[in-house]
Design a protein around this motif. Structure first.
Motif, PDB file in Angstrom:
ATOM      1  N   TRP A  38       0.705  -1.238   0.336  1.00 19.88           N
ATOM      2  CA  TRP A  38       0.483  -0.064   0.182  1.00 19.88           C
ATOM      3  C   TRP A  38       0.517   0.939   0.077  1.00 19.88           C
ATOM      4  CZ3 TRP A  38      -4.876  -0.556  -0.501  1.00 19.88           C
ATOM      5  CH2 TRP A  38      -5.462  -1.705  -0.536  1.00 19.88           C
ATOM      6  N   ILE A  39       0.697   2.371  -0.611  1.00 21.37           N
ATOM      7  CA  ILE A  39       1.325   3.289  -0.620  1.00 21.37           C
ATOM      8  C   ILE A  39      -0.236   4.939  -1.461  1.00 21.37           C
ATOM      9  CG2 ILE A  39       2.765   4.423  -2.439  1.00 21.37           C
ATOM     10  CD1 ILE A  39       4.307   1.783  -3.771  1.00 21.37           C
ATOM     11  N   ILE A  50       3.762   2.836   2.310  1.00 19.99           N
ATOM     12  CA  ILE A  50       2.527   2.678   3.761  1.00 19.99           C
ATOM     13  C   ILE A  50       3.560   1.414   4.527  1.00 19.99           C
ATOM     14  CG2 ILE A  50       0.352   1.862   4.779  1.00 19.99           C
ATOM     15  CD1 ILE A  50      -1.491   3.676   2.689  1.00 19.99           C
ATOM     16  N   GLY A  51       3.792   0.680   3.453  1.00 17.11           N
ATOM     17  CA  GLY A  51       4.359  -1.277   4.390  1.00 17.11           C
ATOM     18  C   GLY A  51       3.501  -2.299   3.094  1.00 17.11           C
ATOM     19  N   TYR A  52       3.766  -3.507   3.838  1.00 19.84           N
ATOM     20  CA  TYR A  52       3.384  -4.575   2.415  1.00 19.84           C
ATOM     21  C   TYR A  52       3.234  -5.729   3.723  1.00 19.84           C
ATOM     22  CZ  TYR A  52       8.404  -6.013   4.158  1.00 19.84           C
ATOM     23  OH  TYR A  52       9.495  -6.199   4.816  1.00 19.84           O
ATOM     24  N   ILE A  53       2.921  -6.453   3.254  1.00 19.15           N
ATOM     25  CA  ILE A  53       2.349  -8.143   3.225  1.00 19.15           C
ATOM     26  C   ILE A  53       2.900  -8.657   2.244  1.00 19.15           C
ATOM     27  CG2 ILE A  53       0.058  -7.810   2.461  1.00 19.15           C
ATOM     28  CD1 ILE A  53      -0.520  -9.597   4.756  1.00 19.15           C
ATOM     29  N   TYR A  54       3.756 -10.452   3.114  1.00 18.55           N
ATOM     30  CA  TYR A  54       4.295 -11.001   1.621  1.00 18.55           C
ATOM     31  C   TYR A  54       2.888 -12.253   2.144  1.00 18.55           C
ATOM     32  CZ  TYR A  54       8.083 -14.026  -0.194  1.00 18.55           C
ATOM     33  OH  TYR A  54       8.533 -14.710  -0.437  1.00 18.55           O
ATOM     34  N   SER A  55       3.268 -13.314   1.025  1.00 19.56           N
ATOM     35  CA  SER A  55       2.438 -14.538   1.017  1.00 19.56           C
ATOM     36  C   SER A  55       2.381 -15.585   2.378  1.00 19.56           C
ATOM     37  CB  SER A  55       2.777 -15.148  -0.266  1.00 19.56           C
ATOM     38  OG  SER A  55       4.087 -15.585  -0.197  1.00 19.56           O
ATOM     39  N   SER A  56       3.761 -15.698   2.867  1.00 21.49           N
ATOM     40  CA  SER A  56       3.848 -16.099   4.501  1.00 21.49           C
ATOM     41  C   SER A  56       2.932 -15.301   5.445  1.00 21.49           C
ATOM     42  CB  SER A  56       4.986 -15.770   5.198  1.00 21.49           C
ATOM     43  OG  SER A  56       5.836 -14.703   5.473  1.00 21.49           O
ATOM     44  N   SER A  58       3.853 -12.554   7.072  1.00 22.66           N
ATOM     45  CA  SER A  58       4.627 -11.257   7.776  1.00 22.66           C
ATOM     46  C   SER A  58       4.179  -9.679   7.066  1.00 22.66           C
ATOM     47  CB  SER A  58       5.798 -11.375   7.429  1.00 22.66           C
ATOM     48  OG  SER A  58       6.037 -11.714   5.917  1.00 22.66           O
ATOM     49  N   ALA A  59       4.338  -9.153   7.704  1.00 19.94           N
ATOM     50  CA  ALA A  59       3.822  -7.810   6.923  1.00 19.94           C
ATOM     51  C   ALA A  59       4.871  -6.378   7.834  1.00 19.94           C
ATOM     52  CB  ALA A  59       2.632  -6.832   7.511  1.00 19.94           C
ATOM     53  N   HIS A  60       5.530  -5.666   7.317  1.00 22.14           N
ATOM     54  CA  HIS A  60       5.848  -4.635   7.841  1.00 22.14           C
ATOM     55  C   HIS A  60       5.495  -3.141   6.999  1.00 22.14           C
ATOM     56  CE1 HIS A  60      10.281  -2.929   9.240  1.00 22.14           C
ATOM     57  NE2 HIS A  60       9.748  -2.270   8.199  1.00 22.14           N
ATOM     58  N   TYR A  61       5.564  -2.115   8.683  1.00 23.85           N
ATOM     59  CA  TYR A  61       4.843  -0.984   8.130  1.00 23.85           C
ATOM     60  C   TYR A  61       5.727  -0.077   8.264  1.00 23.85           C
ATOM     61  CZ  TYR A  61       0.707  -3.938   9.215  1.00 23.85           C
ATOM     62  OH  TYR A  61       0.623  -5.400   9.316  1.00 23.85           O
ATOM     63  N   ASN A  62       5.278   1.274   7.402  1.00 20.54           N
ATOM     64  CA  ASN A  62       6.116   2.565   7.572  1.00 20.54           C
ATOM     65  C   ASN A  62       6.255   3.218   9.011  1.00 20.54           C
ATOM     66  OD1 ASN A  62       7.652   4.880   8.051  1.00 20.54           O
ATOM     67  ND2 ASN A  62       6.799   5.220   5.695  1.00 20.54           N
ATOM     68  N   PRO A  63       7.326   3.284  10.202  1.00 16.47           N
ATOM     69  CA  PRO A  63       7.640   3.695  11.224  1.00 16.47           C
ATOM     70  C   PRO A  63       7.184   4.298  11.211  1.00 16.47           C
ATOM     71  CG  PRO A  63       9.381   3.063  10.174  1.00 16.47           C
ATOM     72  CD  PRO A  63       8.742   3.115   9.317  1.00 16.47           C
ATOM     73  N   SER A  64       6.648   5.697  10.262  1.00 14.24           N
ATOM     74  CA  SER A  64       5.393   7.065  10.817  1.00 14.24           C
ATOM     75  C   SER A  64       4.033   6.718  11.362  1.00 14.24           C
ATOM     76  CB  SER A  64       5.643   7.740   9.711  1.00 14.24           C
ATOM     77  OG  SER A  64       5.086   7.179   8.643  1.00 14.24           O
ATOM     78  N   LEU A  65       3.763   4.920  10.385  1.00 17.91           N
ATOM     79  CA  LEU A  65       2.258   5.123  10.801  1.00 17.91           C
ATOM     80  C   LEU A  65       1.866   3.600  11.113  1.00 17.91           C
ATOM     81  CD1 LEU A  65       1.377   5.139   6.806  1.00 17.91           C
ATOM     82  CD2 LEU A  65       0.601   7.310   8.781  1.00 17.91           C
ATOM     83  N   SER A  66       2.741   2.747  10.973  1.00 16.58           N
ATOM     84  CA  SER A  66       2.767   1.287  12.338  1.00 16.58           C
ATOM     85  C   SER A  66       1.780   1.086  13.540  1.00 16.58           C
ATOM     86  CB  SER A  66       4.467   1.075  13.074  1.00 16.58           C
ATOM     87  OG  SER A  66       5.333   1.729  13.327  1.00 16.58           O
ATOM     88  N   SER A  67       1.799   1.911  14.347  1.00 20.10           N
ATOM     89  CA  SER A  67       0.717   2.334  15.381  1.00 20.10           C
ATOM     90  C   SER A  67       0.026   2.230  14.932  1.00 20.10           C
ATOM     91  CB  SER A  67       1.678   3.279  16.766  1.00 20.10           C
ATOM     92  OG  SER A  67       1.218   4.918  15.486  1.00 20.10           O
ATOM     93  N   ARG A  68      -0.620   2.383  13.701  1.00 20.88           N
ATOM     94  CA  ARG A  68      -2.252   2.860  13.448  1.00 20.88           C
ATOM     95  C   ARG A  68      -2.643   1.418  12.537  1.00 20.88           C
ATOM     96  NH1 ARG A  68      -3.713   7.429  11.073  1.00 20.88           N
ATOM     97  NH2 ARG A  68      -1.840   7.736  10.401  1.00 20.88           N
ATOM     98  N   VAL A  69      -1.993   0.794  11.389  1.00 18.33           N
ATOM     99  CA  VAL A  69      -1.227   0.299  10.642  1.00 18.33           C
ATOM    100  C   VAL A  69      -1.992  -1.163  10.720  1.00 18.33           C
ATOM    101  CG1 VAL A  69      -0.607  -0.768   8.156  1.00 18.33           C
ATOM    102  CG2 VAL A  69      -0.983   1.996   9.096  1.00 18.33           C
TER     103      VAL A  69
END
Lengths: 120, 110
Positions: A38-39, A50-56, A58-69
C-alpha cells in the motif's frame, strides 16, 4: 496480466478506522516473490510507502504509521487489506495498492487508486 | 520531507534532452537499485525504469537511467510533449526495510 483494484469508502470521519480492500486478478497473492503493498499520495504531494504484506503473512509497515496500520489478506478471495486506525485529516490521500518484487522494489502493477477524505 | 531528493521541476523544449537527478544515502541508493516512475495527473504511477537502467517492455528507449554511488539520474532524450508528467525515483531502504521515494519532479515541455 496481473491487475489490482482498490475499493473502500471515499469518506471517513476523524478518529474512525479506514478499511481498504485490494482485489488482485490475473495472479495469485499466495505465490512467493512479491510484496503486496500500500502506498498513498497526499493531494498535490509525493508518494509515501505505507507497508507491505508477504504471502507468508508477515507484514512490515512504515514506522511513521506502524502504530495505526494493520495489513492482512484472504487468498481465497484474492484480496489484501489495509486497516488504518484513528484517522485524521492528515490521512486524506489517494491510496494505491500495488505489487512489489521482493528484493528489487519494482512496484508494478499499481491499482488505479482510491481517494479517501477524512472529514466530519 | 522525502528521503530521496529530487528537483521539484524540470523543463525542456521538444527534441531536447533533459535529466532529472535523485540523491539518497548509503542505506538506499548506495546499496540498492533505483527505480523510476512516471505519473500523469489523476492516474497511478507507472514503472518507467527498473534496476537503475532497465526499461520495461513498451517504454521507449528515449528514457534511460543511471546510478553512481548514492545518486541516480533519469534522462529523456528527444523530448516529446507527451512526456510532460511527474517523475519519481524510488529505492529500497535497508534502514527502513521499506521503499523510499523522491519528492517527485514535474517535467514541463515548453
Amino acid at each position: 496480466q496481473v491487475q489490482l483494484q482498490e475499493s473502500g469508502p471515499g469518506l471517513v470521519k476523524p478518529s474512525q478506522t479506514l478499511y481498504l480492500t485490494c482485489t488482485v486478478s490475473g495472479g495469485s497473492i499466495s505465490s512467493g516473490g512479491y510484496y503486496w503493498s500500500w502506498i498513498r499520495q497526499h493531494p498535490g504531494k509525493g508518494l509515501e510507502w505505507i507497508g507491505y504484506i508477504y504471502s507468508s503473512g508477515s507484514a512490515h509497515y512504515n514506522p511513521s504509521l506502524s502504530s495505526r496500520v494493520t495489513m492482512s489478506f484472504d487468498t481465497a478471495k484474492s484480496q489484501f487489506y489495509l486497516i488504518l486506525r484513528s484517522v485524521t485529516a492528515a490521512d486524506t490521500a489517494v491510496y494505491f495498492c500495488a505489487r512489489d518484487v521482493v528484493g528489487y522494489s519494482w512496484i508494478d502493477p499499481w491499482g488505479q487508486g482510491i481517494l479517501v477524505t477524512v472529514s466530519s | 520531507q522525502s528521503v530521496l531528493t529530487q528537483p521539484p521541476s524540470a523543463s525542456g523544449t521538444p527534441g531536447q534532452r533533459v535529466s532529472i537527478s535523485c540523491s539518497g544515502s548509503s542505506s538506499n541508493i548506495g546499496s540498492h537499485t533505483v527505480n523510476w516512475y512516471q505519473q500523469f495527473p489523476g492516474t497511478a504511477p507507472k514503472l518507467l525504469i527498473y534496476s537503475n537502467n532497465q526499461r520495461p517492455s513498451g517504454v521507449p528507449d528515449r528514457f534511460s537511467g543511471s546510478k553512481s554511488g548514492t545518486s541516480a539520474s533519469l534522462a529523456i532524450s528527444g523530448l516529446q510533449s507527451e512526456d510532460e508528467a511527474d517523475y519519481y525515483c524510488a529505492a529500497w531502504d535497508g534502514s527502513l526495510n521499506g521503499v523510499v521515494f523522491g519528492g517527485g519532479t514535474k517535467l514541463t515541455v515548453l
